[in-house]
Design a protein around this motif. Structure first.
Motif, mmCIF file in Angstrom:
data_model
loop_
_atom_site.group_PDB
_atom_site.id
_atom_site.type_symbol
_atom_site.label_atom_id
_atom_site.label_comp_id
_atom_site.label_asym_id
_atom_site.label_seq_id
_atom_site.Cartn_x
_atom_site.Cartn_y
_atom_site.Cartn_z
ATOM 1 N N ARG A 1 43.682 44.116 55.899
ATOM 2 C CA ARG A 1 44.939 44.615 56.474
ATOM 3 C C ARG A 1 45.996 43.512 56.539
ATOM 4 O O ARG A 1 47.139 43.721 56.191
ATOM 5 N N PHE A 2 45.552 42.319 56.986
ATOM 6 C CA PHE A 2 46.464 41.172 57.081
ATOM 7 C C PHE A 2 47.078 40.863 55.706
ATOM 8 O O PHE A 2 48.291 40.714 55.569
ATOM 9 N N ALA A 3 46.209 40.834 54.674
ATOM 10 C CA ALA A 3 46.695 40.521 53.327
ATOM 11 C C ALA A 3 47.661 41.592 52.835
ATOM 12 O O ALA A 3 48.668 41.285 52.194
ATOM 13 N N GLY A 4 47.371 42.856 53.160
ATOM 14 C CA GLY A 4 48.243 43.936 52.745
ATOM 15 C C GLY A 4 49.611 43.848 53.390
ATOM 16 O O GLY A 4 50.625 44.215 52.795
ATOM 17 N N ALA A 5 49.650 43.341 54.637
ATOM 18 C CA ALA A 5 50.927 43.218 55.341
ATOM 19 C C ALA A 5 51.730 42.017 54.842
ATOM 20 O O ALA A 5 52.950 42.077 54.738
ATOM 21 N N VAL A 6 51.048 40.926 54.512
ATOM 22 C CA VAL A 6 51.745 39.688 54.124
ATOM 23 C C VAL A 6 52.226 39.747 52.670
ATOM 24 O O VAL A 6 53.295 39.236 52.331
ATOM 25 N N SER B 1 49.674 36.878 44.892
ATOM 26 C CA SER B 1 48.685 37.230 43.880
ATOM 27 C C SER B 1 47.265 37.113 44.433
ATOM 28 O O SER B 1 46.418 37.986 44.214
ATOM 29 N N LEU B 2 47.034 36.038 45.203
ATOM 30 C CA LEU B 2 45.700 35.832 45.782
ATOM 31 C C LEU B 2 45.340 36.991 46.717
ATOM 32 O O LEU B 2 44.233 37.530 46.656
ATOM 33 N N PHE B 3 46.294 37.381 47.571
ATOM 34 C CA PHE B 3 46.006 38.445 48.532
ATOM 35 C C PHE B 3 45.743 39.765 47.824
ATOM 36 O O PHE B 3 44.861 40.532 48.227
ATOM 37 N N ALA B 4 46.485 40.057 46.747
ATOM 38 C CA ALA B 4 46.230 41.279 45.986
ATOM 39 C C ALA B 4 44.825 41.250 45.394
ATOM 40 O O ALA B 4 44.096 42.242 45.419
ATOM 41 N N PRO C 1 45.484 42.874 39.480
ATOM 42 C CA PRO C 1 44.724 43.169 40.696
ATOM 43 C C PRO C 1 45.124 44.471 41.365
ATOM 44 O O PRO C 1 44.283 45.130 41.980
ATOM 45 N N VAL C 2 46.394 44.872 41.248
ATOM 46 C CA VAL C 2 46.826 46.138 41.849
ATOM 47 C C VAL C 2 46.103 47.297 41.169
ATOM 48 O O VAL C 2 45.566 48.204 41.824
ATOM 49 N N ALA C 3 46.036 47.250 39.838
ATOM 50 C CA ALA C 3 45.330 48.296 39.081
ATOM 51 C C ALA C 3 43.843 48.283 39.412
ATOM 52 O O ALA C 3 43.217 49.339 39.563
ATOM 53 N N ARG C 4 43.297 47.069 39.578
ATOM 54 C CA ARG C 4 41.854 46.947 39.863
ATOM 55 C C ARG C 4 41.529 47.558 41.219
ATOM 56 O O ARG C 4 40.520 48.247 41.383
ATOM 57 N N ARG C 5 42.386 47.312 42.222
ATOM 58 C CA ARG C 5 42.123 47.850 43.555
ATOM 59 C C ARG C 5 42.179 49.371 43.544
ATOM 60 O O ARG C 5 41.328 50.053 44.102
ATOM 61 N N ARG C 6 43.179 49.926 42.836
ATOM 62 C CA ARG C 6 43.282 51.389 42.750
ATOM 63 C C ARG C 6 42.061 51.974 42.065
ATOM 64 O O ARG C 6 41.524 52.982 42.485
ATOM 65 N N VAL D 1 37.902 34.057 48.271
ATOM 66 C CA VAL D 1 39.154 33.323 48.043
ATOM 67 C C VAL D 1 38.971 32.331 46.891
ATOM 68 O O VAL D 1 39.829 32.221 46.007
ATOM 69 N N ALA D 2 37.837 31.641 46.869
ATOM 70 C CA ALA D 2 37.591 30.676 45.795
ATOM 71 C C ALA D 2 37.554 31.371 44.441
ATOM 72 O O ALA D 2 38.209 30.944 43.487
ATOM 73 N N MET D 3 36.803 32.468 44.360
ATOM 74 C CA MET D 3 36.625 33.135 43.077
ATOM 75 C C MET D 3 37.896 33.825 42.599
ATOM 76 O O MET D 3 38.184 33.874 41.412
ATOM 77 N N GLU D 4 38.683 34.362 43.535
ATOM 78 C CA GLU D 4 39.908 35.052 43.132
ATOM 79 C C GLU D 4 41.057 34.081 42.890
ATOM 80 O O GLU D 4 42.090 34.465 42.344
ATOM 81 N N SER D 5 40.893 32.817 43.307
ATOM 82 C CA SER D 5 41.913 31.810 42.989
ATOM 83 C C SER D 5 41.825 31.385 41.530
ATOM 84 O O SER D 5 42.843 31.029 40.922
ATOM 85 N N ALA D 6 40.609 31.423 40.984
ATOM 86 C CA ALA D 6 40.397 30.893 39.632
ATOM 87 C C ALA D 6 41.283 31.549 38.562
ATOM 88 O O ALA D 6 41.886 30.828 37.758
ATOM 89 N N PRO D 7 41.411 32.894 38.525
ATOM 90 C CA PRO D 7 42.261 33.465 37.470
ATOM 91 C C PRO D 7 43.731 33.059 37.606
ATOM 92 O O PRO D 7 44.411 32.868 36.595
#
Lengths: 253, 66
Positions: A20-25, A223-226, B32-37, A96-102
């Protein structure tokens, strides 16, 4: 003592709260990145004067250098969260570590390609096996290795732990990239912006560069939060809150 | 204006670099937006299937099983 800070951090590390926090920020971070980036690039492309030696070609600096800084900064964030994930087994830190890599890989790729496009008119070559260029290419390969290793395992947490380990080992390369221009005799120029002492640049060129640095940081957060949100949906698909989310949300999700 | 857009003789290099920057980051931000959906949609389909299996007698959903 302000003991609400650790309490707040503890709450935030729960996947549901962080989702939720990430979605808001995220929209704010993305909006800030777009506005600051637009101002910075306008300043860099149209307000800053041409360089007396390089003409207009130097304007590539306004994306090349912030991207290069991000390629190292994101690696730093990835290393710290990989370490936290390995030691304390915090699931969110692994994510967070794994999603930072891309994102780091994307910025490293931009750095290499824009550097190549800058090198051709200025040095007369697209590529040279110079210490800075080579170590940045190695950085890209390490990022790709972390991404590949993460996805090579059936069990995502085992994959995250193995890839985190690779990220920690690969951190050796970060100071090599940074100090390569001092340690070796390179074709690549040395640091232009200095934290200590005067920078080798006019202020009309510095402010777009620094603003672009802030904009890319904001972009990274967005991008990280998404990515973390997408990852949490998959990782927590057995939990009640994700089920509610999947059933409760219709097409707009 | 067209003079400043030409970037001296370096227009090709400068604008290609900026295009690369924006294209790479556009892909990075949309993926990532497409992936989440997709994750949410897949999970919803799975939950609906499970629900149908748990209550036999209800009309089968119109989705085809692989």
């Amino acid at each position: 003592m302000a003991n609400w800070v650790p309490l707040w951090l503890h709450r935030l590390s729960s996947p549901q709260t962080f989702y939720r926090f990430a979605g808001a920020v995220r929209p704010w971070a993305l909006g800030l990145a777009l506005v600051l980036g637009a101002v910075a690039l306008y300043g860099g492309l149209f307000l800053a004067p041409a360089d007396y030696q390089q003409g207009d070609a130097y304007r590539i600096i306004f994306i090349h250098v912030p991207s290069a800084w991000m390629s190292l900064f994101i690696y730093g964030v990835m290393t710290v969260s990989a370490f936290i994930g390995l030691v304390w087994r915090i699931k969110l830190a692994e994510t967070v570590a794994m999603e930072s890599a891309p994102i780091g890989a994307a910025f490293t790729l931009i750095t290499l390609v824009t550097g190549s496009l800058w090198g051709k008119p200025m040095w007369g070559t697209w590529w040279t096996w110079d210490a800075r260029l080579t170590s940045e290419l190695v950085l890209l390969f390490i990022y790709l290795g972390v991404i590949g290793l993460y996805h090579a395992f059936e069990d995502r947490r085992q994959g995250a732990r193995t890839a985190s380990f690779l990220a920690l080992i690969g951190a050796v390369n970060v100071p090599i990239v940074h100090f390569s221009v001092n340690w070796w005799n390179t074709l690549h120029q040395g640091a232009t912006i200095r934290l200590l002492g005067p920078s080798h640049m006019d202020s009309s060129m510095i402010w777009p560069l620094l603003l672009m640095m802030v904009a890319t940081k904001c972009y990274y957060v967005a991008s990280l939060f998404a990515r973390v949100r997408a990852d949490l949906i998959a990782a927590e698909s057995g939990k009640a809150w994700v089920r509610d989310l999947a059933l409760g949300t219709q097409e707009r999700a | 204006m067209s003079e400043s857009l030409a970037m001296g003789h370096y227009g090709f290099y400068v604008w290609t670099a900026f295009a690369v920057f924006f294209i790479v980051l556009l892909i990075d931000s949309l993926a990532p937006v497409a992936r989440r959906r997709r994750n949410l949609r897949d999970l919803r389909a799975r939950l609906v299937r499970q629900e149908n299996r748990r209550r036999p007698g209800t009309p089968p959903s119109n989705e085809s099983h692989p």
